[in-house]
Design an enzyme around this catalytic site. Structure first.
Site, short mmCIF file in Angstrom:
data_model
loop_
_atom_site.label_atom_id
_atom_site.label_comp_id
_atom_site.label_asym_id
_atom_site.label_seq_id
_atom_site.Cartn_x
_atom_site.Cartn_y
_atom_site.Cartn_z
N LYS A 58 8.66 -11.11 -2.21
CA LYS A 58 7.52 -11.24 -0.93
C LYS A 58 7.32 -13.13 -1.46
CE LYS A 58 2.98 -9.33 -0.74
NZ LYS A 58 2.03 -8.41 -1.87
N SER A 133 0.09 -5.28 1.29
CA SER A 133 0.73 -6.60 2.19
C SER A 133 2.12 -6.99 1.96
CB SER A 133 -0.39 -7.54 1.56
OG SER A 133 0.39 -7.43 0.14
N SER A 157 -0.75 -2.61 -2.38
CA SER A 157 0.35 -3.47 -1.26
C SER A 157 1.86 -3.19 -2.37
CB SER A 157 0.18 -4.90 -1.37
OG SER A 157 -0.76 -5.23 -0.93
N1 GLN Z 1 -4.75 -3.56 1.12
C1 GLN Z 1 -5.15 -3.53 -0.25
C2 GLN Z 1 -5.74 -5.24 0.44
O1 GLN Z 1 -6.28 -5.49 1.33
C3 GLN Z 1 -4.26 -4.13 -1.00
C4 GLN Z 1 -3.99 -5.29 -1.07
C5 GLN Z 1 -2.64 -5.84 -2.02
O2 GLN Z 1 -2.02 -4.80 -2.88
N2 GLN Z 1 -2.33 -6.92 -2.21
O3 GLN Z 1 -6.70 -5.35 -0.47
#
Ligand code: GLN
Length: 453
Positions: A58, A133, A157
């Protein structure tokens, strides 16, 4: 086959998919050369757990020799100046970083559509999102662009995109994998973990990346087991809890049905199943979005146009330079979170929001501690829906925040969580089943997951 052939195949698949799926921000220009070196080492008899195996990483994890952009304009040209601890552990295990995967900007989002460029699409249906994400990493594994990948999980994410793309995703216990070299979003929640095709690969990856690191002050010193040793272990004595707050009215009935069918499978092997309650679940979304944005507003203060890339070309004084660099460099969702986080930390509102959220966080963690006095493992759906069509939730941030309703309590409590594929819905889209275990009990999760796979 040789690592060179393997890497060549994956590079080809990456290229074939790029036009439609937009998975990678950058491909490692040295990947083939590294593969040749791996083949040479293997010919000398060297044995390493990942020798010559390509791994997609990532784009918020530092990788020397490649950029680390967080899919943000503000870091578009930022060259990693060192390896993250997980990156060096991968390299020491013989792995080849094949490329950097797209993500929601600064890991903020659940769709991968907040990426500045390369808005990744779902390999099962490119009109849909891969989740986020870590959507690029999940799609990379699902589309066969890499056999394994790393993602990061602050509120879901790793697990939510794993569910949407039909792959395995594991968020380890907070403190068990080093965050050194991971670009910080919300430091008390962030954790790196693997996305893989199967449970065994997840265990192998965890063997490589987990363990104490003195460079991360939140890293815990613990007895690291061989995570693969749990696979195939007996599950007949397992006590499994189904939290009633996670099987709610209004959720996709196919998801509910498929998850409950899988639980039957564990029952058939002798595991016992009981209803449990995690009473503060209702407050998790609000609590998470106060704590995560507060920490983000502080962590993102460093992108000031001075120390990192992307400085505005038109500013007449220092303040204007800061403001313009940040205004030009950050996307809408990141700005929204910086404003929210700054607000909840401001002196007039700190007690009402931030301090209150910290207290509720403790209650949420206590819910799990109490539940784990009755059961060894908790099973829930990973997401309330399967992959949605791109653009359908982007206009309503609150709608998007609800995507995380089943995943983010785990980060607030610091416990490990995992998503594994669990059948398909009527449209043929993958469904995810989530497992939660007590701190440092990844093994329990893995052995149950191996039975369900
Ligand atoms: N979707 C969640 C957010 O927008 C989690 C994101 C993540 O785990 N990095 O914060």
């Amino acid at each position: 086959s040789s690592s060179e052939q393997l890497v060549q195949q994956y590079l080809q698949t990456i290229e074939q998919n790029d036009d439609q799926l937009h998975i990678f921000n950058q491909v490692n220009p040295a990947a083939l050369e590294e593969a040749r070196q791996a083949d040479h080492r293997r010919s000398l008899g060297e044995k390493l757990p990942l020798l010559g195996i390509p791994v997609a990483v990532k784009d918020n994890i530092s990788t020397e020799g490649m950029r680390t952009t967080c899919s943000s304009r503000i870091l578009e040209n930022y060259d990693s100046i060192y390896d993250a601890t997980v990156t060096s552990r991968l390299r020491e295990a013989g792995a080849i970083i094949i490329g950097k995967t797209s993500m929601d900007e600064f890991a903020m989002g659940s769709s991968n559509q907040t990426a500045h460029k390369q808005k990744t699409r779902n390999p099962w249906d490119p009109s849909r999102v891969p989740g986020g994400s870590s959507g690029g990493s999940a799609a990379a594994v699902a589309a066969g662009c890499a056999p394994v990948a790393l993602g990061s999980d602050t509120g879901g994410s790793i697990r939510q995109p794993a569910a949407f793309c039909g792959v395995v995703g594991l968020k380890p216990t907070y403190g068990s994998v080093s965050r050194y070299g991971l670009v910080a979003f919300a430091s008390s929640l962030d954790q790196i973990g693997p996305l893989t095709n199967n449970v065994e690969d997840a265990a192998t990856m965890l063997n490589v990346i987990a363990g104490h690191d003195s460079r991360d002050s939140t890293s815990v010193s613990f007895q690291k087991p061989d995570y693969t040793s749990f696979l195939g272990q007996d599950v007949s004595s397992l006590k499994i809890g189904l939290p009633r707050e996670y099987f709610i009215e209004g959720m996709d009935p196919t998801i509910r049905q498929q998850v409950l069918e899988s639980v039957e499978h564990l029952k058939a092997q002798g595991a016992t199943v009981q209803d449990i309650s995690l009473p503060h679940t209702d407050y998790a979304v609000a609590t998470y979005y106060i704590i995560a944005t507060a920490e983000a507003s502080s962590n993102l203060a460093r992108y000031d146009g001075v120390r990192y890339t992307q400085r505005t070309s038109e500013a007449s004084d220092l303040t204007e330079m800061y403001v313009k660099s940040r205004s030009e460099g950050f996307g809408a969702e990141v700005k929204r979170r910086i404003m929210l986080g700054t607000y909840v930390l401001s002196s007039g509102y700190y007690d009402a929001y931030y301090r209150k959220a910290q207290k509720v966080r403790t209650l949420i963690a206590r819910d799990f501690a109490q539940a784990f006095q009755q059961v060894d493992l908790i099973i829930t759906p990973t997401t309330p829906t399967t992959a949605f069509v791109s653009g359908t939730k982007s206009n309503n941030p609150l709608d998007m925040y609800l995507e995380d309703i089943f995943t983010l309590s785990c980060n607030l409590a610091g416990i490990p969580g995992m998503s594994i594929p669990c059948g398909k819905d009527a449209d043929g889209l993958p469904i995810g089943l989530q497992l939660y275990a007590p701190h440092f009990e990844e093994g329990t999760m893995l052995k149950a997951a191996a039975v369900l796979e």
